[in-house]
Design a protein around this motif. Structure first.
Motif, PDB file in Angstrom:
ATOM      1  N   GLU A 242       0.811  -1.223   0.000  1.00  0.00           N
ATOM      2  CA  GLU A 242       0.000   0.000   0.000  1.00  0.00           C
ATOM      3  C   GLU A 242       0.840   1.266   0.000  1.00  0.00           C
ATOM      4  OE1 GLU A 242      -3.163   0.200  -0.465  1.00  0.00           O
ATOM      5  OE2 GLU A 242      -3.434  -1.983  -0.498  1.00  0.00           O
ATOM      6  N   LEU A 243       2.145   1.149   0.167  1.00  0.00           N
ATOM      7  CA  LEU A 243       2.999   2.335   0.118  1.00  0.00           C
ATOM      8  C   LEU A 243       2.965   2.999  -1.257  1.00  0.00           C
ATOM      9  CD1 LEU A 243       6.076   1.075   2.155  1.00  0.00           C
ATOM     10  CD2 LEU A 243       4.571   2.970   2.794  1.00  0.00           C
ATOM     11  N   ARG A 244       2.665   2.223  -2.294  1.00  0.00           N
ATOM     12  CA  ARG A 244       2.639   2.772  -3.657  1.00  0.00           C
ATOM     13  C   ARG A 244       1.334   3.489  -3.964  1.00  0.00           C
ATOM     14  NH1 ARG A 244       3.630  -2.465  -6.994  1.00  0.00           N
ATOM     15  NH2 ARG A 244       2.532  -3.368  -5.217  1.00  0.00           N
ATOM     16  N   HIS A 245       0.349   3.359  -3.080  1.00  0.00           N
ATOM     17  CA  HIS A 245      -0.950   3.980  -3.315  1.00  0.00           C
ATOM     18  C   HIS A 245      -1.031   5.307  -2.569  1.00  0.00           C
ATOM     19  CE1 HIS A 245      -2.424  -0.407  -3.973  1.00  0.00           C
ATOM     20  NE2 HIS A 245      -1.833   0.085  -5.052  1.00  0.00           N
ATOM     21  N   GLY A 246      -2.047   6.088  -2.856  1.00  0.00           N
ATOM     22  CA  GLY A 246      -2.097   7.436  -2.306  1.00  0.00           C
ATOM     23  C   GLY A 246      -1.216   8.356  -3.138  1.00  0.00           C
ATOM     24  N   GLN A 247      -0.872   9.503  -2.598  1.00  0.00           N
ATOM     25  CA  GLN A 247      -0.017  10.455  -3.317  1.00  0.00           C
ATOM     26  C   GLN A 247       0.858  11.193  -2.323  1.00  0.00           C
ATOM     27  OE1 GLN A 247      -2.088  13.011  -6.049  1.00  0.00           O
ATOM     28  NE2 GLN A 247      -0.408  14.477  -6.178  1.00  0.00           N
ATOM     29  N   ARG A 248       2.169  11.083  -2.512  1.00  0.00           N
ATOM     30  CA  ARG A 248       3.112  11.735  -1.609  1.00  0.00           C
ATOM     31  C   ARG A 248       3.267  13.210  -1.944  1.00  0.00           C
ATOM     32  NH1 ARG A 248       8.232   7.562  -0.778  1.00  0.00           N
ATOM     33  NH2 ARG A 248       7.105   6.016   0.467  1.00  0.00           N
ATOM     34  N   SER A 249       3.526  13.986  -0.912  1.00  0.00           N
ATOM     35  CA  SER A 249       3.790  15.411  -1.098  1.00  0.00           C
ATOM     36  C   SER A 249       5.091  15.602  -1.858  1.00  0.00           C
ATOM     37  CB  SER A 249       3.874  16.099   0.268  1.00  0.00           C
ATOM     38  OG  SER A 249       4.345  17.415   0.143  1.00  0.00           O
ATOM     39  N   GLY A 250       5.142  16.633  -2.670  1.00  0.00           N
ATOM     40  CA  GLY A 250       6.360  16.907  -3.430  1.00  0.00           C
ATOM     41  C   GLY A 250       7.471  17.490  -2.591  1.00  0.00           C
ATOM     42  N   ALA A 251       7.148  17.978  -1.384  1.00  0.00           N
ATOM     43  CA  ALA A 251       8.154  18.586  -0.514  1.00  0.00           C
ATOM     44  C   ALA A 251       7.949  18.075   0.906  1.00  0.00           C
ATOM     45  CB  ALA A 251       8.039  20.109  -0.538  1.00  0.00           C
ATOM     46  N   PRO A 252       9.035  17.971   1.680  1.00  0.00           N
ATOM     47  CA  PRO A 252       8.899  17.527   3.068  1.00  0.00           C
ATOM     48  C   PRO A 252       8.062  18.500   3.891  1.00  0.00           C
ATOM     49  CG  PRO A 252      11.200  17.460   2.355  1.00  0.00           C
ATOM     50  CD  PRO A 252      10.436  18.202   1.308  1.00  0.00           C
ATOM     51  N   SER A 253       7.434  17.967   4.910  1.00  0.00           N
ATOM     52  CA  SER A 253       6.678  18.804   5.837  1.00  0.00           C
ATOM     53  C   SER A 253       7.634  19.663   6.656  1.00  0.00           C
ATOM     54  CB  SER A 253       5.858  17.906   6.773  1.00  0.00           C
ATOM     55  OG  SER A 253       5.330  18.622   7.854  1.00  0.00           O
ATOM     56  N   PRO A 254       7.218  20.871   7.095  1.00  0.00           N
ATOM     57  CA  PRO A 254       8.038  21.616   8.057  1.00  0.00           C
ATOM     58  C   PRO A 254       8.288  20.764   9.300  1.00  0.00           C
ATOM     59  CG  PRO A 254       6.281  22.993   7.207  1.00  0.00           C
ATOM     60  CD  PRO A 254       6.005  21.607   6.701  1.00  0.00           C
ATOM     61  N   VAL A 255       9.441  20.935   9.908  1.00  0.00           N
ATOM     62  CA  VAL A 255       9.841  20.071  11.015  1.00  0.00           C
ATOM     63  C   VAL A 255       8.825  20.105  12.155  1.00  0.00           C
ATOM     64  CG1 VAL A 255      11.594  19.691  12.779  1.00  0.00           C
ATOM     65  CG2 VAL A 255      12.280  20.204  10.434  1.00  0.00           C
ATOM     66  N   VAL A 256       8.347  21.275  12.493  1.00  0.00           N
ATOM     67  CA  VAL A 256       7.381  21.378  13.592  1.00  0.00           C
ATOM     68  C   VAL A 256       6.118  20.587  13.271  1.00  0.00           C
ATOM     69  CG1 VAL A 256       5.919  22.943  14.909  1.00  0.00           C
ATOM     70  CG2 VAL A 256       8.267  23.602  14.367  1.00  0.00           C
ATOM     71  N   SER A 257       5.624  20.719  12.044  1.00  0.00           N
ATOM     72  CA  SER A 257       4.413  19.986  11.638  1.00  0.00           C
ATOM     73  C   SER A 257       4.661  18.482  11.578  1.00  0.00           C
ATOM     74  CB  SER A 257       3.943  20.475  10.263  1.00  0.00           C
ATOM     75  OG  SER A 257       3.613  21.847  10.305  1.00  0.00           O
ATOM     76  N   ALA A 258       5.913  18.095  11.398  1.00  0.00           N
ATOM     77  CA  ALA A 258       6.252  16.679  11.335  1.00  0.00           C
ATOM     78  C   ALA A 258       6.392  16.064  12.719  1.00  0.00           C
ATOM     79  CB  ALA A 258       7.553  16.492  10.554  1.00  0.00           C
ATOM     80  N   ILE A 259       6.971  16.808  13.643  1.00  0.00           N
ATOM     81  CA  ILE A 259       7.263  16.268  14.970  1.00  0.00           C
ATOM     82  C   ILE A 259       6.055  16.340  15.897  1.00  0.00           C
ATOM     83  CG2 ILE A 259       8.655  16.634  17.052  1.00  0.00           C
ATOM     84  CD1 ILE A 259      10.983  17.399  15.284  1.00  0.00           C
ATOM     85  N   LEU A 260       5.214  17.368  15.748  1.00  0.00           N
ATOM     86  CA  LEU A 260       4.100  17.554  16.672  1.00  0.00           C
ATOM     87  C   LEU A 260       3.162  16.345  16.742  1.00  0.00           C
ATOM     88  CD1 LEU A 260       2.903  19.473  18.697  1.00  0.00           C
ATOM     89  CD2 LEU A 260       1.569  20.528  16.857  1.00  0.00           C
ATOM     90  N   PRO A 261       2.777  15.703  15.623  1.00  0.00           N
ATOM     91  CA  PRO A 261       1.917  14.521  15.747  1.00  0.00           C
ATOM     92  C   PRO A 261       2.563  13.389  16.551  1.00  0.00           C
ATOM     93  CG  PRO A 261       1.877  15.344  13.498  1.00  0.00           C
ATOM     94  CD  PRO A 261       2.967  16.098  14.214  1.00  0.00           C
ATOM     95  N   LEU A 262       3.888  13.252  16.458  1.00  0.00           N
ATOM     96  CA  LEU A 262       4.579  12.220  17.237  1.00  0.00           C
ATOM     97  C   LEU A 262       4.471  12.527  18.729  1.00  0.00           C
ATOM     98  CD1 LEU A 262       7.832  11.948  15.063  1.00  0.00           C
ATOM     99  CD2 LEU A 262       5.686  10.680  14.800  1.00  0.00           C
ATOM    100  N   ILE A 263       4.601  13.812  19.076  1.00  0.00           N
ATOM    101  CA  ILE A 263       4.466  14.219  20.472  1.00  0.00           C
ATOM    102  C   ILE A 263       3.041  13.995  20.959  1.00  0.00           C
ATOM    103  CG2 ILE A 263       4.598  16.194  22.055  1.00  0.00           C
ATOM    104  CD1 ILE A 263       6.810  17.324  20.256  1.00  0.00           C
ATOM    105  N   VAL A 264       2.063  14.255  20.089  1.00  0.00           N
ATOM    106  CA  VAL A 264       0.655  14.061  20.446  1.00  0.00           C
ATOM    107  C   VAL A 264       0.387  12.606  20.822  1.00  0.00           C
ATOM    108  CG1 VAL A 264      -1.691  14.013  19.484  1.00  0.00           C
ATOM    109  CG2 VAL A 264      -0.248  16.027  19.164  1.00  0.00           C
ATOM    110  N   VAL A 265       0.946  11.667  20.067  1.00  0.00           N
ATOM    111  CA  VAL A 265       0.748  10.247  20.365  1.00  0.00           C
ATOM    112  C   VAL A 265       1.173   9.939  21.795  1.00  0.00           C
ATOM    113  CG1 VAL A 265       1.485   7.899  19.831  1.00  0.00           C
ATOM    114  CG2 VAL A 265       0.955   9.469  17.979  1.00  0.00           C
TER     115      VAL A 265
END
Length: 484
Positions: A242-265
């Motif tokens: 399933e990694l081939r399905h969906g659509q990946r963003s063309g650019a990485p997420s900002p670091v804060v937006s990337a790390i915050l969901p991990l902290i939320v968990v």
């Protein structure tokens, strides 16, 4: 004949699973072979033991498979996992490449990202870093295993891994069971694993080994390999196809937006486990329509499920513009949870049939008679079953389905804290499961374009040896000091 049937059934399961046969076919077949040798009714074992136990596993744990896979796919497609990995590489630099790979893997998996999502994102980054630093690429799998498949899977308090969730209904514990001992075990695994990798890197530099010849398209080939897929789905909670399905963003997420969901968990998991759920009036759970259960039996799954749901919402809100195909991404994540969940449930059904056979009494008595007390025998049981099935989650569930009530009784009789039992069981399941036939090992080597001959010895040192050492430390410390 009954004991011979157990061995034949297990042998068939191990041999054919290693050859890439689907466990969905193998598990019921092996269970029926074991029942046949024991002179037990076949159809009754199939429908009343195998299927009911498999369905019971799904009823308990499918929400974690589903939410974990959706969260992992969202983090992947939004570019958040790539951002976290790039952040660690940038901060630690070329002189600490191995540490950067280990910590990147640890951060995303402890934050709830599915293992195979981490594999497919971190492996290309690791190749780039190792090549620039002239470190042999044969060490890449070991560095990734140390960060993703050791302490963040089994030891760190609150980890949302399915392995850490499985003992909770049996022991009435939370994801933060024995937190002090979990931290100690994590430090042992991390410190000894990094020591080994630094030692291996230094030896390679003295020998002038260099990075070696690369295989750039290995990751793409592994993602499309059906054999890798079959082996992977019993090892962790994400279907690589399933990694081939969906659509990946063309650019990485900002670091804060990337790390915050991990902290939320982690934060929501902690809040639910220690603050919210203990204060709720859940007396209604005793009603027959809710299964006549108790909060202790469901609190752990509830905590992890709410934490992952909160992280999913956070990821979508923070990365809305980087998820151009949100429905397809979430569909792919949901689909990615099904085959692993049903595969592990099939292993659980196999274990239930085996445990119901009269010959299993001899096996149970042998396990319980192991010298060293209940903690040692529990560690041996989870180690052996995880090794045979090549699955930490499958082996752990089989062990606790068969012996869980017995260990609860032993804990009550001997004064052992059930949180300590929980932590020993989880760490024990994550040691010998990393044998050559383990789906995660096979998949990771394929993703890195390497073979067992190239990299497996270093995987053993950072994955098995460090975990066994941590397990010994936890058992000794828990026996002397109690749970903390």
């Amino acid at each position: 004949m009954g004991l011979l049937g157990l061995l034949v059934g297990l042998g068939l399961l191990v041999v054919f699973a290693f050859r890439g046969w689907s466990v969905l076919l193998l598990a019921p077949f092996a269970a029926l072979v074991a029942a046949l040798f024991g002179g037990e009714p076949l159809l009754a074992n199939l429908t009343q033991v195998f299927m009911i136990s498999a369905a019971g596993f799904l009823a308990q744990f499918f929400p974690i498979f589903l939410l974990g896979a959706v969260f992992g796919k969202l983090m992947d497609d939004s570019g958040a996992v790539t951002a976290v990995a790039g952040f660690m590489a940038e901060r630690l630099g070329e002189r600490r490449v191995v540490l950067a790979v280990v910590l990147a893997g640890a951060m995303v998996t402890y934050g709830g990202v599915s293992l195979f999502v981490a594999f497919f994102v971190i492996a290309p980054m690791a190749r780039s870093l190792f090549r620039a630093a002239a470190i042999p690429r044969r060490l890449i799998p070991a560095a990734i295993v140390l960060g993703t498949s050791t302490f963040t899977m089994s030891a760190l308090p609150g980890t949302p891994s399915i392995q850490n969730a499985i003992p909770m209904p049996f022991f009435g514990t939370t994801p933060f069971a024995a937190p002090g001992l979990g931290i100690v075990a994590s430090l042992v695994m991390l410190a000894t694993g990094l020591w080994w990798l630094r030692r291996a890197e230094a030896a390679a530099r003295r020998a002038g080994e260099g990075y070696g010849e690369d295989t750039e398209d290995a990751t793409e080939r592994a993602a499309a390999d059906e054999l890798v897929r079959e082996r992977a789905t019993t090892a962790r909670e994400f279907d690589p196809a399933e990694l081939r399905h969906g659509q990946r963003s063309g650019a990485p997420s900002p670091v804060v937006s990337a790390i915050l969901p991990l902290i939320v968990v982690v934060a929501v998991n902690l809040l639910m486990s220690l603050v919210v759920l203990p204060r709720l009036d859940v007396s209604y759970l005793a009603e027959p329509r809710f299964g006549s259960t108790s909060l202790a039996a469901v609190a752990g799954v509830w905590s992890v499920s709410v934490a992952l749901t909160a992280a999913i919402v956070t990821t979508i809100v923070l990365n809305w513009t980087r998820l151009p195909a949100l429905r397809q991404t979430m569909d792919a994540g949901a689909n990615a949870s099904v085959l692993p969940a049903v595969s592990v449930a099939s292993l659980v059904g196999f274990g239930a049939v085996v445990a119901s056979l009269p010959a299993f009494t001899a096996v149970r008595d042998w396990v319980l008679a192991i010298e060293g007390g209940p903690l040692v025998s529990l560690a041996v049981a989870t180690n052996v079953l995880a090794a045979l099935t090549g699955s930490a989650s499958g082996g752990l569930t089989i062990a606790l389905d068969a012996l869980g009530p017995t260990y609860v009784e032993l804990a009550s009789r001997t004064g052992i804290d059930l949180g300590l039992m929980h932590r020993v069981a989880v760490i024990g399941s994550g040691t010998l499961d990393i044998l050559p036939h383990n789906g995660a090992v096979v998949s990771l080597l394929a993703i890195c374009g390497l073979t067992h001959r190239d990299s497996y010895f270093d995987i053993v040192m950072v994955g098995i040896v460090t975990s066994l050492l941590a397990l010994v430390v936890v058992i000794v410390a828990g026996s002397v000091l109690g749970s903390f």
